[in-house]
Design an enzyme around this catalytic site. Structure first.
Site, mmCIF file in Angstrom:
data_model
loop_
_atom_site.group_PDB
_atom_site.id
_atom_site.type_symbol
_atom_site.label_atom_id
_atom_site.label_comp_id
_atom_site.label_asym_id
_atom_site.label_seq_id
_atom_site.Cartn_x
_atom_site.Cartn_y
_atom_site.Cartn_z
ATOM 1 N N ARG A 44 -106.772 22.818 -23.572
ATOM 2 C CA ARG A 44 -106.246 21.508 -23.029
ATOM 3 C C ARG A 44 -106.926 20.536 -23.667
ATOM 4 N NH1 ARG A 44 -107.359 18.027 -18.303
ATOM 5 N NH2 ARG A 44 -105.393 17.422 -17.554
ATOM 6 N N SER A 112 -97.155 23.173 -13.679
ATOM 7 C CA SER A 112 -98.003 22.567 -12.655
ATOM 8 C C SER A 112 -97.344 22.114 -11.485
ATOM 9 C CB SER A 112 -98.727 21.475 -13.104
ATOM 10 O OG SER A 112 -99.726 21.723 -14.426
ATOM 11 N N LYS A 141 -109.277 15.846 -14.188
ATOM 12 C CA LYS A 141 -108.092 15.454 -14.770
ATOM 13 C C LYS A 141 -107.810 13.752 -14.310
ATOM 14 C CE LYS A 141 -103.291 16.688 -14.069
ATOM 15 N NZ LYS A 141 -102.327 17.354 -14.232
HETATM 16 N N1 TZP Z 1 -104.596 20.446 -13.119
HETATM 17 C C1 TZP Z 1 -104.770 20.205 -11.770
HETATM 18 S S1 TZP Z 1 -106.451 20.091 -11.310
HETATM 19 C C2 TZP Z 1 -106.938 20.224 -12.939
HETATM 20 C C3 TZP Z 1 -105.883 20.290 -13.906
HETATM 21 C C4 TZP Z 1 -106.074 20.488 -15.566
HETATM 22 C C5 TZP Z 1 -108.337 19.932 -13.386
HETATM 23 C C6 TZP Z 1 -109.189 21.150 -12.873
HETATM 24 O O1 TZP Z 1 -110.585 20.931 -13.243
HETATM 25 P P1 TZP Z 1 -111.550 21.385 -12.649
HETATM 26 O O2 TZP Z 1 -112.916 20.967 -13.350
HETATM 27 O O3 TZP Z 1 -111.769 22.932 -12.421
HETATM 28 O O4 TZP Z 1 -111.597 20.598 -11.171
#
Ligand code: TZP
Ligand code: MG
Length: 220
Positions: A44, A112, A141
């Site tokens: 990503r 998602s 995010k």
């Molecule tokens: N999609 C929903 S939350 C997220 C993504 C890509 C980020 C999650 O990152 P982290 O650091 O595990 O909270």
């Protein structure tokens, strides 16, 4: 390590994010995660050029093959096809599932979701798995929706039959609550790739996931 896995077998899913390990190479960090037992690596990258993402994808494809792990590309179907990734992960604003399916054939498609209607639609549409989150607040995010909370995890666990991964703000200190809410597959970004000991962090996540499968110890 052994043959190709499917999403059904997945317990721990790691996503790359180079912002969390300045001074360390992404491949080195993800190899430690694989040594720690992650079943899936997702590339990503929201900032690099497409060519740069392709270069990283090629490296991760060969690395994940060596460890017998799945490799998923976020957003870029063309790159997933070009490097023969195992699948793609798409959000609610990306190419719709039906169109993506025409392009990727039987590769894995993950979607998602932030609400039960989106989860139902993904299941009906033939997604191979869904993301459920952000469960907790996350800084990782940029355009993230408010936390969906554990109640959405419980709802999906009770109703949706395809595999789901819980994501968003999941750390070693709160993962037990997510497992107790019915998740059996955990996805984390910062807690894994930002860890001072990536391998150990993955091993600890996996111990907690396995303990929750054996039952009971985390009910509260
Ligand atoms: N999609 C929903 S939350 C997220 C993504 C890509 C980020 C999650 O990152 P982290 O650091 O595990 O909270
Ligand atoms: Mg996307």
């Amino acid at each position: 390590m052994g043959g190709k896995r499917s999403m059904a077998d997945v317990r721990l899913y790691a996503i790359t994010d180079e912002r969390f390990h300045p001074g360390r190479g992404m491949i080195e960090v993800m190899e430690e995660a694989l040594q720690g037992g992650v079943d899936v690596v997702q590339l990503r990258d929201k900032t690099a050029s497409k060519r740069e993402i392709l270069r990283k994808a090629k490296q991760l494809r060969s690395l994940t093959r060596r460890y017998g792990a799945l490799f998923i590309v976020n957003d870029h179907i063309d790159i997933a096809l070009a490097v023969d990734a195992d699948g793609v992960h798409l959000g609610q604003d990306d190419l719709p599932l039906a169109e993506a399916r025409k392009l990727v054939g039987n590769k894995i498609i993950g979607i998602s979701t932030h609400a039960i209607e989106e989860a139902r639609e993904a299941e009906r549409g033939g997604a191979d798995y869904i993301g459920v989150g952000p469960v907790f607040a996350t800084q990782t995010k940029a355009d993230v929706v408010p936390p969906v909370t554990l109640s959405y995890v419980r709802q999906v666990a009770g109703e949706i039959r395809i595999p789901f991964v819980a994501i968003g703000g999941i750390k070693l200190h709160n993962v037990d609550e997510v497992l107790a809410a019915g998740a059996s597959r955990i996805c984390a970004v910062s807690e894994i790739v930002g860890s001072a000991d990536v391998k150990k962090t993955c091993e600890t996540f996996l111990q907690k996931i396995e303990a929750s499968k054996r039952g009971g110890s985390y009910a509260h």
